[in-house]
Scaffold this active site. Structure first.
Site, PDB file in Angstrom:
ATOM      1  N   ARG A 101      14.536 -38.047 -17.548  1.00 22.61           N
ATOM      2  CA  ARG A 101      15.092 -36.685 -17.633  1.00 22.61           C
ATOM      3  C   ARG A 101      14.298 -35.922 -18.681  1.00 22.61           C
ATOM      4  O   ARG A 101      14.240 -36.335 -19.838  1.00 22.61           O
ATOM      5  CB  ARG A 101      16.571 -36.723 -18.019  1.00 22.61           C
ATOM      6  CG  ARG A 101      17.126 -35.354 -18.409  1.00 22.61           C
ATOM      7  CD  ARG A 101      18.629 -35.313 -18.589  1.00 22.61           C
ATOM      8  NE  ARG A 101      19.316 -35.356 -17.314  1.00 22.61           N
ATOM      9  CZ  ARG A 101      20.576 -34.945 -17.113  1.00 22.61           C
ATOM     10  NH1 ARG A 101      21.278 -34.447 -18.112  1.00 22.61           N
ATOM     11  NH2 ARG A 101      21.135 -35.029 -15.925  1.00 22.61           N
ATOM     12  N   HIS A 128      16.873 -31.193  -9.667  1.00 23.26           N
ATOM     13  CA  HIS A 128      17.838 -32.245 -10.018  1.00 23.26           C
ATOM     14  C   HIS A 128      18.188 -32.994  -8.722  1.00 23.26           C
ATOM     15  O   HIS A 128      19.290 -32.880  -8.198  1.00 23.26           O
ATOM     16  CB  HIS A 128      19.084 -31.612 -10.653  1.00 23.26           C
ATOM     17  CG  HIS A 128      19.961 -32.575 -11.382  1.00 23.26           C
ATOM     18  ND1 HIS A 128      19.695 -33.931 -11.471  1.00 23.26           N
ATOM     19  CD2 HIS A 128      21.134 -32.390 -12.062  1.00 23.26           C
ATOM     20  CE1 HIS A 128      20.662 -34.518 -12.179  1.00 23.26           C
ATOM     21  NE2 HIS A 128      21.538 -33.616 -12.543  1.00 23.26           N
ATOM     22  N   GLN A 131      21.390 -35.246  -8.268  1.00 22.69           N
ATOM     23  CA  GLN A 131      22.623 -34.465  -8.196  1.00 22.69           C
ATOM     24  C   GLN A 131      22.846 -33.945  -6.770  1.00 22.69           C
ATOM     25  O   GLN A 131      23.936 -34.082  -6.204  1.00 22.69           O
ATOM     26  CB  GLN A 131      22.531 -33.271  -9.161  1.00 22.69           C
ATOM     27  CG  GLN A 131      23.742 -32.362  -9.120  1.00 22.69           C
ATOM     28  CD  GLN A 131      24.979 -33.035  -9.682  1.00 22.69           C
ATOM     29  OE1 GLN A 131      24.962 -33.513 -10.796  1.00 22.69           O
ATOM     30  NE2 GLN A 131      26.062 -33.089  -8.912  1.00 22.69           N
ATOM     31  N   ASP A 218      27.061 -23.990 -11.061  1.00 20.36           N
ATOM     32  CA  ASP A 218      26.458 -24.768 -12.150  1.00 20.36           C
ATOM     33  C   ASP A 218      26.543 -23.885 -13.403  1.00 20.36           C
ATOM     34  O   ASP A 218      26.842 -22.681 -13.305  1.00 20.36           O
ATOM     35  CB  ASP A 218      24.997 -25.083 -11.776  1.00 20.36           C
ATOM     36  CG  ASP A 218      24.268 -25.926 -12.825  1.00 20.36           C
ATOM     37  OD1 ASP A 218      24.924 -26.459 -13.741  1.00 20.36           O
ATOM     38  OD2 ASP A 218      23.030 -26.038 -12.721  1.00 20.36           O
ATOM     39  N   CYS A 258      28.591 -29.291 -10.472  1.00 19.71           N
ATOM     40  CA  CYS A 258      27.850 -30.515 -10.844  1.00 19.71           C
ATOM     41  C   CYS A 258      28.278 -31.054 -12.202  1.00 19.71           C
ATOM     42  O   CYS A 258      28.005 -32.213 -12.502  1.00 19.71           O
ATOM     43  CB  CYS A 258      26.353 -30.244 -10.810  1.00 19.71           C
ATOM     44  SG  CYS A 258      25.829 -28.943 -11.926  1.00 19.71           S
ATOM     45  N   ARG A 286      27.772 -39.776  -7.874  1.00 18.73           N
ATOM     46  CA  ARG A 286      26.460 -39.963  -8.509  1.00 18.73           C
ATOM     47  C   ARG A 286      26.124 -41.453  -8.566  1.00 18.73           C
ATOM     48  O   ARG A 286      24.993 -41.861  -8.325  1.00 18.73           O
ATOM     49  CB  ARG A 286      26.456 -39.384  -9.938  1.00 18.73           C
ATOM     50  CG  ARG A 286      26.741 -37.888 -10.047  1.00 18.73           C
ATOM     51  CD  ARG A 286      25.609 -37.050  -9.506  1.00 18.73           C
ATOM     52  NE  ARG A 286      24.326 -37.393 -10.111  1.00 18.73           N
ATOM     53  CZ  ARG A 286      23.902 -36.956 -11.310  1.00 18.73           C
ATOM     54  NH1 ARG A 286      24.630 -36.109 -12.008  1.00 18.73           N
ATOM     55  NH2 ARG A 286      22.721 -37.317 -11.776  1.00 18.73           N
TER      56      ARG A 286
HETATM   57  N1   CP Z   1      25.553 -33.290 -13.611  1.00 20.20           N
HETATM   58  C1   CP Z   1      24.820 -33.956 -14.512  1.00 20.20           C
HETATM   59  O1   CP Z   1      23.643 -34.283 -14.289  1.00 20.20           O
HETATM   60  O2   CP Z   1      25.487 -34.300 -15.641  1.00 20.20           O
HETATM   61  P1   CP Z   1      24.878 -34.907 -16.969  1.00 20.20           P
HETATM   62  O3   CP Z   1      24.033 -33.840 -17.605  1.00 20.20           O
HETATM   63  O4   CP Z   1      26.068 -35.265 -17.804  1.00 20.20           O
HETATM   64  O5   CP Z   1      24.044 -36.108 -16.623  1.00 20.20           O
HETATM   65  N1  NVA Z   2      21.425 -26.680 -14.708  1.00 22.35           N
HETATM   66  C1  NVA Z   2      22.038 -27.596 -15.636  1.00 22.35           C
HETATM   67  C2  NVA Z   2      22.432 -28.861 -14.948  1.00 22.35           C
HETATM   68  C3  NVA Z   2      23.199 -29.805 -15.808  1.00 22.35           C
HETATM   69  C4  NVA Z   2      23.510 -31.085 -15.112  1.00 22.35           C
HETATM   70  C5  NVA Z   2      21.081 -27.883 -16.784  1.00 22.35           C
HETATM   71  O1  NVA Z   2      19.890 -28.065 -16.528  1.00 22.35           O
HETATM   72  O2  NVA Z   2      21.530 -27.943 -17.925  1.00 22.35           O
END
Ligand code: CP
Ligand code: NVA
Length: 299
Positions: A101, A128, A131, A218, A258, A286
């Site tokens: 990530r 993502h 997700q 989101d 999400c 997930r």
């Molecule tokens: N939705 C999601 O990816 O959550 P986290 O940021 O908690 O992993």
């Molecule tokens: N768009 C959000 C998604 C979080 C899971 C971010 O990148 O923070």
């Protein structure tokens, strides 16, 4: 060597196969006949915060017989400037796969190119994919039926990673995607061109919600965009999923998020709680979907 780096790089058949595998993972949780990650160690490198992605991968890797190592990017030399390509080549000699990530999509792609081990995108600024695969799985589970008959409406920051992955998913599976977002927060013409498909972008949130099968949102301030928070909260006001918007959607429409959710911003508290069952099923999925992804990338 297989990787899961984006929705854009998956075919419709691959997406369908992953969703089918995830259904088996969910059904057979706790009694998997085979342990595909037996004897494997997987690195989780995270440059951004995470609850769901981190926990579901750590649990999923263990449930498939492997062992995860969590590496906060700021604790390893990557955080002090060691190049991605060197980090990748070191890890590639020690672990069997990586879940990454970070900020730039190009960094996950560079890692995959150099590491020589399966690499999974656990969220970048651009996509993502894990997700969206879990979201597709949740919709398929709750509202089975052909994808081309569905209308999915994304409300909020239509240029964020989650929205972009939705755009590519629409291009692949053929459902109608409506993106309701203010000017400056719409998917880029370049992303829309690459995705193809039936995607309608509008500033009119009510028109976008009318008759939709799914309303999805989101956060308004994605990780890494904190400096723009004040401006974003102002511009995105009005792009909220609430009672009025749900009333315009198809009766029984799914409301999805999400997570994490900011009540009073992208969704109001009442609507969130009224649809908590769907939203937390979505979060649970997930785990099942990522187990399918793990088994798929090593196949
Ligand atoms: N939705 C999601 O990816 O959550 P986290 O940021 O908690 O992993
Ligand atoms: N768009 C959000 C998604 C979080 C899971 C971010 O990148 O923070």
């Amino acid at each position: 060597m297989k990787h899961l780096l984006s929705i854009e790089s998956l075919s419709a058949a691959e997406i369908q196969a992953l969703l089918a595998d995830a259904a088996v993972m969910k059904r057979e949780r706790g009694r998997h006949g085979t342990q595909p990650l037996q004897g494997q160690v997987w690195a989780l490198i995270f440059s951004k915060s995470s609850t769901r992605t981190r926990v579901s991968f750590e649990v999923g890797i263990r449930e498939l017989g492997g062992q995860p190592i969590f590496l906060n990017a700021s604790d390893i030399q990557l955080g002090r400037g060691e190049p991605i390509c060197d980090t990748a080549r070191v890890l590639g000699r020690m672990v069997h796969g990586t879940v990454f990530r970070t900020f730039a999509q190009a960094d996950v792609e560079e890692f995959a190119r150099y590491a020589g081990i399966p690499t999974i995108n656990a969220l970048t600024d651009e996509e993502h994919p894990c997700q969206i695969l879990a979201d597709l799985f949740t919709i398929r589970e709750k509202r089975p039926g052909p994808w081309h008959e569905k209308v999915i409406t994304f409300v909020g920051d239509g240029a964020c990673n989650v929205a972009t992955s939705w755009v590519f998913a629409a291009g692949r599976l053929g459902f109608e995607l409506r993106v309701a977002a203010p000017r400056g927060f719409q998917p880029s013409p370049e992303v829309l061109r690459r995705a193809g498909g039936r995607i309608h972008c509008t500033e009119d949130v009510q028109a976008a919600a009318r008759g939709a099968d799914v309303l999805y949102t989101d956060v308004w301030v994605s990780m890494g965009k904190e400096a723009e928070a004040t401006e974003r909260l102002k511009t995105l006001q009005g792009y909220q999923i609430n009672h009025t918007l749900v009333a315009l959607a198809k009766p029984g429409a799914l409301v999805m998020h999400c997570l994490p959710a900011y009540r009073g911003k992208e969704i109001d508290a009442e609507t969130f709680e009224a649809h908590a069952q769907t939203i937390f099923d979505q979060a649970e999925n997930r785990l099942h979907v990522q187990k399918a992804i793990l088994a798929w990338v090593i196949r």
